[in-house]
Design a protein around this motif. Structure first.
Motif, PDB file in Angstrom:
ATOM      1  N   GLY A 356       0.798  -1.220   0.000  1.00 30.27           N
ATOM      2  CA  GLY A 356       0.000   0.000   0.000  1.00 30.27           C
ATOM      3  C   GLY A 356       0.831   1.271   0.000  1.00 30.27           C
ATOM      4  O   GLY A 356       0.366   2.320  -0.446  1.00 30.27           O
ATOM      5  N   MET A 357       2.072   1.195   0.470  1.00 29.92           N
ATOM      6  CA  MET A 357       2.923   2.378   0.585  1.00 29.92           C
ATOM      7  C   MET A 357       3.840   2.586  -0.610  1.00 29.92           C
ATOM      8  O   MET A 357       4.391   3.675  -0.782  1.00 29.92           O
ATOM      9  CB  MET A 357       3.788   2.285   1.851  1.00 29.92           C
ATOM     10  N   ARG A 358       4.036   1.578  -1.422  1.00 33.17           N
ATOM     11  CA  ARG A 358       5.004   1.678  -2.504  1.00 33.17           C
ATOM     12  C   ARG A 358       4.391   2.154  -3.813  1.00 33.17           C
ATOM     13  O   ARG A 358       4.984   2.023  -4.862  1.00 33.17           O
ATOM     14  CB  ARG A 358       5.703   0.325  -2.731  1.00 33.17           C
ATOM     15  N   SER A 359       3.164   2.699  -3.749  1.00 29.59           N
ATOM     16  CA  SER A 359       2.543   3.293  -4.933  1.00 29.59           C
ATOM     17  C   SER A 359       1.793   4.541  -4.524  1.00 29.59           C
ATOM     18  O   SER A 359       1.232   4.615  -3.428  1.00 29.59           O
ATOM     19  CB  SER A 359       1.594   2.297  -5.605  1.00 29.59           C
ATOM     20  N   HIS A 360       1.769   5.538  -5.434  1.00 28.78           N
ATOM     21  CA  HIS A 360       1.051   6.778  -5.169  1.00 28.78           C
ATOM     22  C   HIS A 360      -0.454   6.614  -5.337  1.00 28.78           C
ATOM     23  O   HIS A 360      -1.228   7.362  -4.744  1.00 28.78           O
ATOM     24  CB  HIS A 360       1.519   7.885  -6.130  1.00 28.78           C
ATOM     25  N   SER A 361      -0.897   5.664  -6.153  1.00 26.63           N
ATOM     26  CA  SER A 361      -2.296   5.616  -6.573  1.00 26.63           C
ATOM     27  C   SER A 361      -2.919   4.263  -6.300  1.00 26.63           C
ATOM     28  O   SER A 361      -2.234   3.255  -6.120  1.00 26.63           O
ATOM     29  CB  SER A 361      -2.390   5.912  -8.077  1.00 26.63           C
ATOM     30  N   GLY A 362      -4.256   4.260  -6.296  1.00 30.03           N
ATOM     31  CA  GLY A 362      -4.984   3.002  -6.160  1.00 30.03           C
ATOM     32  C   GLY A 362      -4.723   2.073  -7.317  1.00 30.03           C
ATOM     33  O   GLY A 362      -4.608   0.857  -7.135  1.00 30.03           O
ATOM     34  N   ALA A 363      -4.632   2.627  -8.544  1.00 31.97           N
ATOM     35  CA  ALA A 363      -4.358   1.788  -9.710  1.00 31.97           C
ATOM     36  C   ALA A 363      -2.998   1.119  -9.588  1.00 31.97           C
ATOM     37  O   ALA A 363      -2.826  -0.049  -9.961  1.00 31.97           O
ATOM     38  CB  ALA A 363      -4.419   2.634 -10.982  1.00 31.97           C
ATOM     39  N   GLY A 364      -2.022   1.843  -9.048  1.00 35.32           N
ATOM     40  CA  GLY A 364      -0.710   1.256  -8.842  1.00 35.32           C
ATOM     41  C   GLY A 364      -0.734   0.158  -7.801  1.00 35.32           C
ATOM     42  O   GLY A 364      -0.041  -0.857  -7.930  1.00 35.32           O
ATOM     43  N   VAL A 365      -1.544   0.336  -6.761  1.00 31.83           N
ATOM     44  CA  VAL A 365      -1.658  -0.688  -5.728  1.00 31.83           C
ATOM     45  C   VAL A 365      -2.268  -1.968  -6.302  1.00 31.83           C
ATOM     46  O   VAL A 365      -1.855  -3.070  -5.951  1.00 31.83           O
ATOM     47  CB  VAL A 365      -2.496  -0.167  -4.539  1.00 31.83           C
ATOM     48  N   VAL A 366      -3.254  -1.827  -7.209  1.00 35.22           N
ATOM     49  CA  VAL A 366      -3.845  -3.002  -7.853  1.00 35.22           C
ATOM     50  C   VAL A 366      -2.764  -3.811  -8.555  1.00 35.22           C
ATOM     51  O   VAL A 366      -2.640  -5.026  -8.358  1.00 35.22           O
ATOM     52  CB  VAL A 366      -4.931  -2.587  -8.866  1.00 35.22           C
ATOM     53  N   ARG A 367      -1.973  -3.148  -9.359  1.00 33.16           N
ATOM     54  CA  ARG A 367      -0.949  -3.843 -10.146  1.00 33.16           C
ATOM     55  C   ARG A 367       0.164  -4.386  -9.250  1.00 33.16           C
ATOM     56  O   ARG A 367       0.630  -5.516  -9.436  1.00 33.16           O
ATOM     57  CB  ARG A 367      -0.376  -2.901 -11.199  1.00 33.16           C
ATOM     58  N   LEU A 368       0.588  -3.605  -8.280  1.00 36.94           N
ATOM     59  CA  LEU A 368       1.658  -4.053  -7.396  1.00 36.94           C
ATOM     60  C   LEU A 368       1.207  -5.217  -6.531  1.00 36.94           C
ATOM     61  O   LEU A 368       1.963  -6.174  -6.306  1.00 36.94           O
ATOM     62  CB  LEU A 368       2.132  -2.890  -6.517  1.00 36.94           C
ATOM     63  N   SER A 369      -0.027  -5.168  -6.039  1.00 33.72           N
ATOM     64  CA  SER A 369      -0.545  -6.260  -5.213  1.00 33.72           C
ATOM     65  C   SER A 369      -0.591  -7.556  -6.001  1.00 33.72           C
ATOM     66  O   SER A 369      -0.157  -8.608  -5.520  1.00 33.72           O
ATOM     67  CB  SER A 369      -1.941  -5.905  -4.681  1.00 33.72           C
ATOM     68  N   ALA A 370      -1.117  -7.488  -7.232  1.00 32.13           N
ATOM     69  CA  ALA A 370      -1.195  -8.692  -8.062  1.00 32.13           C
ATOM     70  C   ALA A 370       0.201  -9.204  -8.407  1.00 32.13           C
ATOM     71  O   ALA A 370       0.465 -10.409  -8.354  1.00 32.13           O
ATOM     72  CB  ALA A 370      -1.992  -8.413  -9.329  1.00 32.13           C
ATOM     73  N   PHE A 371       1.105  -8.291  -8.765  1.00 38.84           N
ATOM     74  CA  PHE A 371       2.454  -8.696  -9.160  1.00 38.84           C
ATOM     75  C   PHE A 371       3.215  -9.307  -7.985  1.00 38.84           C
ATOM     76  O   PHE A 371       3.784 -10.403  -8.094  1.00 38.84           O
ATOM     77  CB  PHE A 371       3.214  -7.481  -9.699  1.00 38.84           C
ATOM     78  N   ALA A 372       3.235  -8.596  -6.864  1.00 45.83           N
ATOM     79  CA  ALA A 372       4.021  -9.063  -5.715  1.00 45.83           C
ATOM     80  C   ALA A 372       3.463 -10.375  -5.172  1.00 45.83           C
ATOM     81  O   ALA A 372       4.225 -11.296  -4.843  1.00 45.83           O
ATOM     82  CB  ALA A 372       4.037  -7.994  -4.631  1.00 45.83           C
ATOM     83  N   GLN A 373       2.142 -10.476  -5.075  1.00 41.02           N
ATOM     84  CA  GLN A 373       1.569 -11.686  -4.491  1.00 41.02           C
ATOM     85  C   GLN A 373       1.662 -12.874  -5.443  1.00 41.02           C
ATOM     86  O   GLN A 373       1.993 -13.990  -5.025  1.00 41.02           O
ATOM     87  CB  GLN A 373       0.128 -11.440  -4.067  1.00 41.02           C
ATOM     88  N   SER A 374       1.373 -12.664  -6.727  1.00 37.25           N
ATOM     89  CA  SER A 374       1.433 -13.785  -7.673  1.00 37.25           C
ATOM     90  C   SER A 374       2.862 -14.278  -7.848  1.00 37.25           C
ATOM     91  O   SER A 374       3.130 -15.484  -7.766  1.00 37.25           O
ATOM     92  CB  SER A 374       0.835 -13.369  -9.020  1.00 37.25           C
TER      93      SER A 374
END
Length: 428
Positions: A356-374
């Motif tokens: 949640g802290m490594r992106s400025h935006s909600g859209a970035g959190v979507v992509r980062l969450s999917a990438f990091a977790q997958s």
């Protein structure tokens, strides 16, 4: 962390109309946020969903020996079974952003809770290892998409309270994990000693988690909390160019490796050391229960720090001491090792907070969450399987515990890199 996610979207994904000026004449009109009752419903939904993200796994860990005997599994087959959760999380988790864009995150989580319920109902009723694995995969599919979307929903509905809300659902997740570990064996004995009943009873809790998400099914926001201009820019983000994203994926994967080895094998380690089945389940519950208070505290502390590296080092040190204790005196200091490994496992809520802290935006959190977790869950797949193979071929727990301790070192290194004060937008 500063959030630039205004104006907020309503649950239907459209921009909110201006608030009429009549109630207050000293302030300009502003977009209306979600109704208070809807925010409370989201909180209830987050908590109930989080409670169901681990019982399908830890209840199986508590009864793994009985399931192995009932399905005539070898040690290697049991290792495959303990590797199924990260495999499903990696495969199905990558689908979550696309599903959320099409149907909305609320609808996907609602469907995820339904899949968990169905899998837990079907799993004990099907005979044979293949059917058991298939039903487990159905439940794990629901867990996978919900795993990815929890940080997204927090960013969508509570952009100014990422740390506290991440702590709340992380605490609920830890509570569900420890509860399943602690009471599965006693409940199984109370229901006649059938491991099938002991595993199937958790479908009741999963069914209850469906209800609060039903009103949120119509939330079709493609990028939580983002105006249309931000949504249009989201596909241009090349997340694979971000070193922070890769570090976070490695940290997530290595902590998941430790967590699933612990949930799948720690009761068996204690039972082989002479601890009773019931006590071994309680020891696992202690390990998981450490995450209940710490999962609420650590995200709040981490959100106030510019660099989360010191927390990573502290959690890793606790893990190394715990593994050393398991190797030297597994039964003599069992309670101490359970506590230390429970503290170490709190790398999971820390990883969620950093997402949640490594992106400025909600859209970035979507992509980062999917990438990091997958990617992270892909990294974690070999761990539990390798532990099963080493255990079967060595005849003891020395080599598996040595492997667990060795993996803690790169976990700490990756966490230090992921904890640096930067965002994926800056790097991409």
């Amino acid at each position: 962390m500063r959030d630039d996610e205004t104006p907020l979207q309503t649950p239907t994904g459209t921009l909110s109309p201006a608030i009429p000026a009549a109630p207050r004449t000293d302030a300009p009109a502003s977009p209306a946020g979600p109704a208070p009752w809807l925010l409370r419903l989201v909180v209830v939904g987050l908590v109930l969903a989080a409670l169901n993200l681990r019982p399908a796994i830890t209840s199986l860990g508590a009864l793994l020996e009985e399931v192995r005997d009932g399905l005539h599994m070898s040690g290697t087959a049991a290792g495959v079974l303990t590797s199924v959760p990260p495999l499903c999380f990696a495969v199905f988790g990558i689908m979550a952003p696309r599903l959320a864009r099409r149907f909305g995150p609320g609808a996907v989580v609602c469907a995820g809770m339904a899949a968990i319920t169905a899998g837990l109902v079907i799993r004990p009723l099907i005979g044979g290892t293949a059917g058991f694995l298939a039903a487990s995969a159905l439940a794990l599919m629901g867990i996978a998409v919900s795993n990815v979307l929890m940080p997204v929903i927090v960013k969508r509905w509570f952009p100014d309270r990422v740390g506290s809300m991440t702590g709340l659902y992380s605490m609920a997740l830890a509570l569900g994990t420890s509860l399943a570990a602690a009471v599965t064996v006693p409940m199984t004995e109370a229901m006649g000693g059938s491991w099938k009943a002991g595993l199937g009873i958790w479908a009741v809790l999963a069914a209850a988690a469906i209800l609060p998400w039903i009103p949120l099914v119509r939330d079709r926001s493609s990028a939580p909390g983002q105006p249309a201009a931000h949504q249009a820019q989201a596909p241009a983000l090349r997340i694979t160019r971000s070193r922070t994203a890769w570090a976070l994926a490695c940290f997530f994967g290595l902590q998941a490796t430790a967590a699933y080895i612990t949930m799948g094998w720690m009761p068996q380690i204690f039972r082989d050391a002479g601890v009773s089945a019931g006590t071994a389940g309680v020891l696992l519950a202690v390990t998981m229960a450490m995450g209940v208070p710490l999962a609420f505290v650590i995200p709040r502390v981490a959100a106030r720090m510019r660099n989360q590296g010191p927390i990573v080092v502290f959690l890793g040190a606790c893990g190394l001491i715990g593994y050393a204790g398991l190797y030297l005196a597994p039964s003599g200091g069992a309670w101490a090792w359970a506590v230390l490994l429970g503290i170490s496992n709190c790398a999971f809520p820390l990883a969620l907070t950093m997402i949640g802290m490594r992106s400025h935006s909600g859209a970035g959190v979507v992509r980062l969450s999917a990438f990091a977790q997958s990617c992270g869950y892909l990294i974690s797949i070999p761990g539990p399987l390798l532990v099963g193979v080493l255990y079967q071929h060595s005849g003891g727990w020395g080599l598996p515990i040595g492997l667990m301790a060795a993996l803690m070192v790169p976990q700490m290194a990756a966490g230090i890199l992921a904890g640096r004060d930067r965002t994926i937008e800056d790097e991409c």
